[in-house]
Design an enzyme around this catalytic site. Structure first.
Site, PDB file in Angstrom:
ATOM      1  N   LYS A  15       0.942  -1.034   0.189  1.00 17.63           N
ATOM      2  CA  LYS A  15       0.003   0.031  -0.014  1.00 17.63           C
ATOM      3  C   LYS A  15       0.879   1.306  -0.040  1.00 17.63           C
ATOM      4  CE  LYS A  15      -2.269  -0.995   4.004  1.00 17.63           C
ATOM      5  NZ  LYS A  15      -1.522  -2.527   4.215  1.00 17.63           N
ATOM      6  N   ARG A  90      -8.757   0.560   9.469  1.00 20.40           N
ATOM      7  CA  ARG A  90      -8.565  -1.018   9.756  1.00 20.40           C
ATOM      8  C   ARG A  90      -9.602  -1.464  10.530  1.00 20.40           C
ATOM      9  NH1 ARG A  90      -2.621  -0.132   9.310  1.00 20.40           N
ATOM     10  NH2 ARG A  90      -1.477  -1.985   9.406  1.00 20.40           N
ATOM     11  N   ARG A 129      11.843  -7.776   4.578  1.00 15.27           N
ATOM     12  CA  ARG A 129      11.884  -6.018   4.997  1.00 15.27           C
ATOM     13  C   ARG A 129      12.639  -6.301   6.553  1.00 15.27           C
ATOM     14  NH1 ARG A 129       6.380  -2.772   5.208  1.00 15.27           N
ATOM     15  NH2 ARG A 129       6.178  -3.491   7.161  1.00 15.27           N
ATOM     16  N   ARG A 135      12.402  -3.270  11.256  1.00 13.81           N
ATOM     17  CA  ARG A 135      11.351  -2.765  12.106  1.00 13.81           C
ATOM     18  C   ARG A 135      10.758  -3.954  13.067  1.00 13.81           C
ATOM     19  NH1 ARG A 135       6.397  -0.881   8.468  1.00 13.81           N
ATOM     20  NH2 ARG A 135       4.827  -1.622   9.729  1.00 13.81           N
ATOM     21  N   ARG A 146      -0.310  -9.323  13.511  1.00 15.26           N
ATOM     22  CA  ARG A 146      -0.800  -8.295  12.394  1.00 15.26           C
ATOM     23  C   ARG A 146      -1.786  -8.879  11.507  1.00 15.26           C
ATOM     24  NH1 ARG A 146       4.758  -5.774  10.541  1.00 15.26           N
ATOM     25  NH2 ARG A 146       3.571  -4.693   9.115  1.00 15.26           N
TER      26      ARG A 146
HETATM   27  P1  ADP Z   1       1.447  -2.282   7.553  1.00 18.42           P
HETATM   28  O1  ADP Z   1       0.488  -1.805   6.613  1.00 18.42           O
HETATM   29  O2  ADP Z   1       2.689  -2.848   7.201  1.00 18.42           O
HETATM   30  O3  ADP Z   1       0.842  -3.120   8.672  1.00 18.42           O
HETATM   31  P2  ADP Z   1       1.552   0.311   8.902  1.00 18.42           P
HETATM   32  O4  ADP Z   1       2.494   1.300   8.736  1.00 18.42           O
HETATM   33  O5  ADP Z   1       0.291   0.455   8.341  1.00 18.42           O
HETATM   34  O6  ADP Z   1       1.985  -1.133   8.544  1.00 18.42           O
HETATM   35  O7  ADP Z   1       0.988   0.051  10.636  1.00 18.42           O
HETATM   36  C1  ADP Z   1       1.904  -0.254  11.561  1.00 18.42           C
HETATM   37  C2  ADP Z   1       1.338  -0.261  12.977  1.00 18.42           C
HETATM   38  O8  ADP Z   1       0.626   0.778  13.230  1.00 18.42           O
HETATM   39  C3  ADP Z   1       0.094  -1.417  12.951  1.00 18.42           C
HETATM   40  O9  ADP Z   1       0.572  -2.737  13.096  1.00 18.42           O
HETATM   41  C4  ADP Z   1      -0.738  -0.688  14.026  1.00 18.42           C
HETATM   42  O10 ADP Z   1       0.051  -1.167  15.400  1.00 18.42           O
HETATM   43  C5  ADP Z   1      -0.509   0.864  13.918  1.00 18.42           C
HETATM   44  N1  ADP Z   1      -1.538   1.227  13.003  1.00 18.42           N
HETATM   45  C6  ADP Z   1      -1.580   1.881  11.910  1.00 18.42           C
HETATM   46  N2  ADP Z   1      -2.670   2.208  11.417  1.00 18.42           N
HETATM   47  C7  ADP Z   1      -3.744   2.108  12.269  1.00 18.42           C
HETATM   48  C8  ADP Z   1      -5.007   1.887  12.427  1.00 18.42           C
HETATM   49  N3  ADP Z   1      -5.889   2.463  11.208  1.00 18.42           N
HETATM   50  N4  ADP Z   1      -5.736   1.521  13.467  1.00 18.42           N
HETATM   51  C9  ADP Z   1      -4.975   0.886  14.319  1.00 18.42           C
HETATM   52  N5  ADP Z   1      -3.608   0.696  14.469  1.00 18.42           N
HETATM   53  C10 ADP Z   1      -2.911   1.183  13.437  1.00 18.42           C
END
Ligand code: ADP
Length: 208
Positions: A15, A90, A129, A135, A146
């Site tokens: 994304k 989410r 990654r 990370r 996740r």
């Molecule tokens: P990825 O798409 O690789 O999972 P992100 O950078 O979108 O990684 O998100 C990393 C972390 O940030 C998530 O695992 C969560 O802990 C937090 N996070 C990000 N966006 C949200 C959201 N919309 N709601 C709740 N937690 C979020």
């Protein structure tokens, strides 16, 4: 009218990569809640301290926190040509809050593009990654959490957006270029349809 796009898919679906290309190509603004939260952790703000542990485990931060972050951005960038929501919403509660926040500002979600990637490929990408970027939430245990959260809390958004007639699926298993091309096709087709609808409306209005 601007274009507000939700890029949808499991963690590591690509994304962020695709959002960045759309920013460059279409002048849209990328709103990544993940990036915002990571920035907060890095700069050690109160918010960062609160969410760091949750994120490292792979769990979701509370709806209130991410909704507030998004609303703040909507109000900061009132002149944006449109937004790409990346990693947000989410949960169904977040999606409902987004609809309400946009409606209150005379906007709406125009399009939701789902990047379809199978779980096996995701695990491979994430291992790579983790080796390259380190990370914390890319370690195998956190990643499992996740993916579980995605399936439980985020996947139910697919019927939510399908019902609104906004959902299009794109194959996320091909290379970055091909995925970008597929997304471009979807957006071009949608803006053509929108333009035709408008013409149809004026033709009816003027009796042609
Ligand atoms: P990825 O798409 O690789 O999972 P992100 O950078 O979108 O990684 O998100 C990393 C972390 O940030 C998530 O695992 C969560 O802990 C937090 N996070 C990000 N966006 C949200 C959201 N919309 N709601 C709740 N937690 C979020």
């Amino acid at each position: 009218m601007g274009l507000n796009l939700v890029l949808f898919g499991p963690p590591a679906a690509g994304k962020g990569t695709q959002a960045k290309r759309l920013v460059a190509e279409r002048g849209l603004l990328q709103l990544s809640t993940g990036d915002m939260l990571r920035a907060a952790c890095k700069s050690g703000t109160e918010l960062g301290k609160k969410v760091a542990g949750i994120m490292d485990r792979g769990d979701l931060v509370s709806d209130e926190i991410v909704i507030a972050l998004i609303e703040e951005q909507l109000d900061t960038h009132t002149d944006a040509a449109g937004f790409i929501f990346d990693g947000f919403p989410r949960t169904v509660a977040q999606a409902e809050a987004l609809d309400a926040a946009l409606a209150a500002r005379d906007m709406r979600v125009n399009s939701v593009i789902r990047l379809k990637v199978d779980d096996e490929a995701l695990v491979k990408r994430i291992i790579k990654r983790f080796e390259e970027e380190g990370r914390k939430d890319d370690n195998p245990d956190a990643f499992k959490v996740r993916l579980g959260n995605y399936n439980k809390q985020t996947a139910p958004l697919l019927p939510f957006y399908a019902k609104q007639g906004k959902l299009t699926e794109v194959d996320g298993m091909t290379d970055i270029e091909s995925v970008a091309l597929s997304i471009r096709h979807v957006l071009d087709r949608q803006s053509e349809i929108a333009a035709t609808k408008k013409t149809g409306f004026f033709a009816r209005l003027f009796g042609r």
